[in-house]
Design an enzyme around this catalytic site. Structure first.
Site, PDB file in Angstrom:
ATOM      1  N   CYS A 126      -1.678  -2.844   7.883  1.00  0.00           N
ATOM      2  CA  CYS A 126      -1.616  -3.704   6.697  1.00  0.00           C
ATOM      3  C   CYS A 126      -0.288  -4.452   6.564  1.00  0.00           C
ATOM      4  O   CYS A 126      -0.272  -5.605   6.135  1.00  0.00           O
ATOM      5  CB  CYS A 126      -1.915  -2.889   5.445  1.00  0.00           C
ATOM      6  SG  CYS A 126      -3.616  -2.248   5.436  1.00  0.00           S
TER       7      CYS A 126
ATOM      8  N   LYS B 285      -6.818  -4.906  -2.946  1.00  0.00           N
ATOM      9  CA  LYS B 285      -7.531  -5.450  -1.788  1.00  0.00           C
ATOM     10  C   LYS B 285      -8.518  -4.422  -1.244  1.00  0.00           C
ATOM     11  O   LYS B 285      -8.438  -3.237  -1.564  1.00  0.00           O
ATOM     12  CB  LYS B 285      -6.557  -5.902  -0.711  1.00  0.00           C
ATOM     13  CG  LYS B 285      -5.628  -4.823  -0.181  1.00  0.00           C
ATOM     14  CD  LYS B 285      -4.565  -5.431   0.724  1.00  0.00           C
ATOM     15  CE  LYS B 285      -3.679  -4.380   1.358  1.00  0.00           C
ATOM     16  NZ  LYS B 285      -4.370  -3.472   2.279  1.00  0.00           N
TER      17      LYS B 285
ATOM     18  N   ASP C 296       0.802  -1.239   0.000  1.00  0.00           N
ATOM     19  CA  ASP C 296       0.000   0.000   0.000  1.00  0.00           C
ATOM     20  C   ASP C 296       0.831   1.284   0.000  1.00  0.00           C
ATOM     21  O   ASP C 296       0.586   2.199   0.785  1.00  0.00           O
ATOM     22  CB  ASP C 296      -0.952   0.011   1.198  1.00  0.00           C
ATOM     23  CG  ASP C 296      -1.956  -1.124   1.172  1.00  0.00           C
ATOM     24  OD1 ASP C 296      -1.963  -1.896   0.199  1.00  0.00           O
ATOM     25  OD2 ASP C 296      -2.728  -1.252   2.137  1.00  0.00           O
TER      26      ASP C 296
END
Length: 208
Positions: free
Chosen positions: A163, A114, A14
């Site tokens: 994450c 995601k 990310d």
């Protein structure tokens, strides 16, 4: 830099503008990762590179804006499990959701999006958070890596305490050896660093 063995893969989690200063959900000094991660990828030390991309629909269940009277970072119960409510972030097709343009993503062998299901959050690259049926559905990444002979993964990116941590924990649970590039991660809150270190130690995850 010396190339790593072919059985070791890198997962960049990310690295998106919304998780950096000025973005919707900024991590502490998140933008400081762009240059060193770009350099790491450019060095081509890893034979396999996976990039994850938070990619939410506008009506995502984790957004505080959908719950009257709730503020970002409040906790609710979602599908029987604790859910942090977030500012609207990484909305599909927005600039903040793009992989950061300061990195050459052509070296990535796979981009895994995601958080695409409206009612299910997704921190980890390996499994979504708990859904309506009480399970954490697999993303298929573990199989993708195994078919390429990968037995060890190294993780970096954003956010260290969510994450990246969940990705590392799930990789370990799936049977991979895991290395955590601590200096190539940044947290949503530095107050969580001690708990993150403890969680990594508990899971047997090495700090790189």
């Amino acid at each position: 830099m010396t190339a790593l063995p072919a059985h070791v893969a890198l997962i960049v989690v990310d690295l998106q503008p919304d998780f950096m200063p000025g973005g919707a959900l900024p991590c502490v000094d998140g933008d400081a990762l762009v240059e060193p991660i770009a350099a790491l990828l450019h060095a081509r030390r890893y034979h396999a590179v996976v990039a994850t991309q938070d990619w939410h629909p506008r009506n995502h269940a984790s957004f505080a804006s959908h719950y009257p009277g709730q503020a970002p970072f409040a906790q609710i119960q979602l599908h029987g499990h604790a859910q942090t409510l977030w500012p609207d972030h990484c909305v599909q097709g927005t600039t903040g959701a793009a992989l950061h343009p300061g990195v050459d993503w052509d070296v990535a062998d796979m981009v895994l999006r995601k958080g695409t299901r409206p009612r299910v959050d997704s921190y980890s690259a390996f499994r979504e958070n708990h859904g309506p049926d009480g399970t954490r559905p697999a993303t298929g990444l573990a199989g993708w890596l195994r078919e390429r002979g990968i037995t060890e993964v190294h993780v970096c990116g954003l956010a260290r305490d969510y994450c990246v941590l969940w990705t590392a924990q799930d990789a370990a649970s799936a049977g991979f050896a895991v290395g955590f590039h601590w200096e190539l991660t940044r947290p949503v809150s530095a107050d969580n660093d001690d708990a993150t270190r403890q969680a990594l130690a508990t899971a047997g995850i090495a700090l790189l």
